[in-house]
Scaffold this motif. Structure first.
Motif, short mmCIF file in Angstrom:
data_model
loop_
_atom_site.label_atom_id
_atom_site.label_comp_id
_atom_site.label_asym_id
_atom_site.label_seq_id
_atom_site.Cartn_x
_atom_site.Cartn_y
_atom_site.Cartn_z
N PRO A 74 9.72 124.82 -16.49
CA PRO A 74 9.21 123.98 -15.41
C PRO A 74 9.53 122.51 -15.64
N THR A 75 9.85 121.80 -14.59
CA THR A 75 10.22 120.39 -14.71
C THR A 75 9.03 119.49 -15.01
N TYR A 76 7.83 119.91 -14.66
CA TYR A 76 6.65 119.08 -14.88
C TYR A 76 6.18 119.12 -16.34
N SER A 77 6.53 120.15 -17.13
CA SER A 77 6.22 120.18 -18.56
C SER A 77 7.27 121.05 -19.27
N PRO A 78 8.39 120.48 -19.62
CA PRO A 78 9.50 121.27 -20.16
C PRO A 78 9.26 121.81 -21.57
N GLN A 79 8.20 121.41 -22.25
CA GLN A 79 7.95 121.95 -23.58
C GLN A 79 7.35 123.35 -23.53
N PHE A 80 6.90 123.80 -22.36
CA PHE A 80 6.31 125.13 -22.20
C PHE A 80 7.22 126.02 -21.36
N GLU A 81 7.08 127.32 -21.58
CA GLU A 81 7.71 128.29 -20.68
C GLU A 81 6.88 128.38 -19.40
N LEU A 82 7.33 129.18 -18.47
CA LEU A 82 6.67 129.24 -17.17
C LEU A 82 5.24 129.79 -17.28
N TYR A 83 5.06 130.92 -17.94
CA TYR A 83 3.72 131.49 -18.15
C TYR A 83 3.39 131.47 -19.64
N ASP A 84 3.38 130.32 -20.24
CA ASP A 84 3.18 130.19 -21.67
C ASP A 84 1.70 130.29 -22.01
N ALA A 85 1.37 131.07 -23.03
CA ALA A 85 -0.03 131.23 -23.43
C ALA A 85 -0.56 130.00 -24.15
N ARG A 86 0.31 129.11 -24.59
CA ARG A 86 -0.14 127.89 -25.28
C ARG A 86 -0.68 126.84 -24.31
N ARG A 87 -0.57 127.04 -23.04
CA ARG A 87 -1.09 126.07 -22.06
C ARG A 87 -2.61 126.02 -22.04
N THR A 88 -3.25 127.11 -22.38
CA THR A 88 -4.70 127.17 -22.31
C THR A 88 -5.31 127.13 -23.70
N ARG A 89 -6.53 126.67 -23.78
CA ARG A 89 -7.24 126.65 -25.06
C ARG A 89 -7.91 127.99 -25.33
N ILE A 90 -8.01 128.82 -24.33
CA ILE A 90 -8.61 130.14 -24.51
C ILE A 90 -7.57 131.05 -25.16
N VAL A 91 -7.93 131.63 -26.30
CA VAL A 91 -7.01 132.49 -27.04
C VAL A 91 -7.56 133.90 -27.02
N MET A 92 -6.77 134.83 -26.53
CA MET A 92 -7.17 136.23 -26.49
C MET A 92 -6.00 137.09 -26.94
N ASN A 93 -6.32 138.22 -27.59
CA ASN A 93 -5.27 139.15 -27.98
C ASN A 93 -4.72 139.90 -26.79
N ASP A 94 -5.62 140.35 -25.92
CA ASP A 94 -5.24 141.09 -24.73
C ASP A 94 -6.04 140.55 -23.55
N TRP A 95 -5.37 140.02 -22.56
CA TRP A 95 -6.06 139.40 -21.42
C TRP A 95 -6.69 140.43 -20.49
N TYR A 96 -6.37 141.70 -20.66
CA TYR A 96 -6.90 142.74 -19.77
C TYR A 96 -8.08 143.49 -20.36
N VAL A 97 -8.57 143.07 -21.53
CA VAL A 97 -9.71 143.74 -22.15
C VAL A 97 -10.98 143.37 -21.39
#
Length: 73
Positions: free
Chosen positions: A50-73
């Motif tokens: 993305p052009t607005y934050s090129p250090q991240f991928e499009l759906y990068d998990a590092r964008r959020t502070r919430i850390v989960m092993n599986d988001w569907y649990v």
């Protein structure tokens, strides 16, 4: 003119899609809700950053502070 209507029993090739079979098992038929909501978001093979934050991928998990092993649990 005769029209013969006959009922045919069609057996499905599979009960569910492969991303649902990996999560729930091969023999469990999935509902339409499960097929549409589980593991559908792409996680690899993006063509651009993305052009607005090129250090991240499009759906990068590092964008959020919430850390989960599986988001569907």
């Amino acid at each position: 003119m005769n029209i013969d209507l006959k009922a045919e029993a069609i057996t499905p090739r599979r009960h569910t899609f492969s991303h649902i079979a990996r999560r729930f098992g091969v023999d469990k038929p999935a509902s339409r809700y499960e097929e549409a909501t589980f593991d559908v978001q792409p996680m690899v093979n993006f063509h651009y950053r993305p052009t607005y934050s090129p250090q991240f991928e499009l759906y990068d998990a590092r964008r959020t502070r919430i850390v989960m092993n599986d988001w569907y649990v």
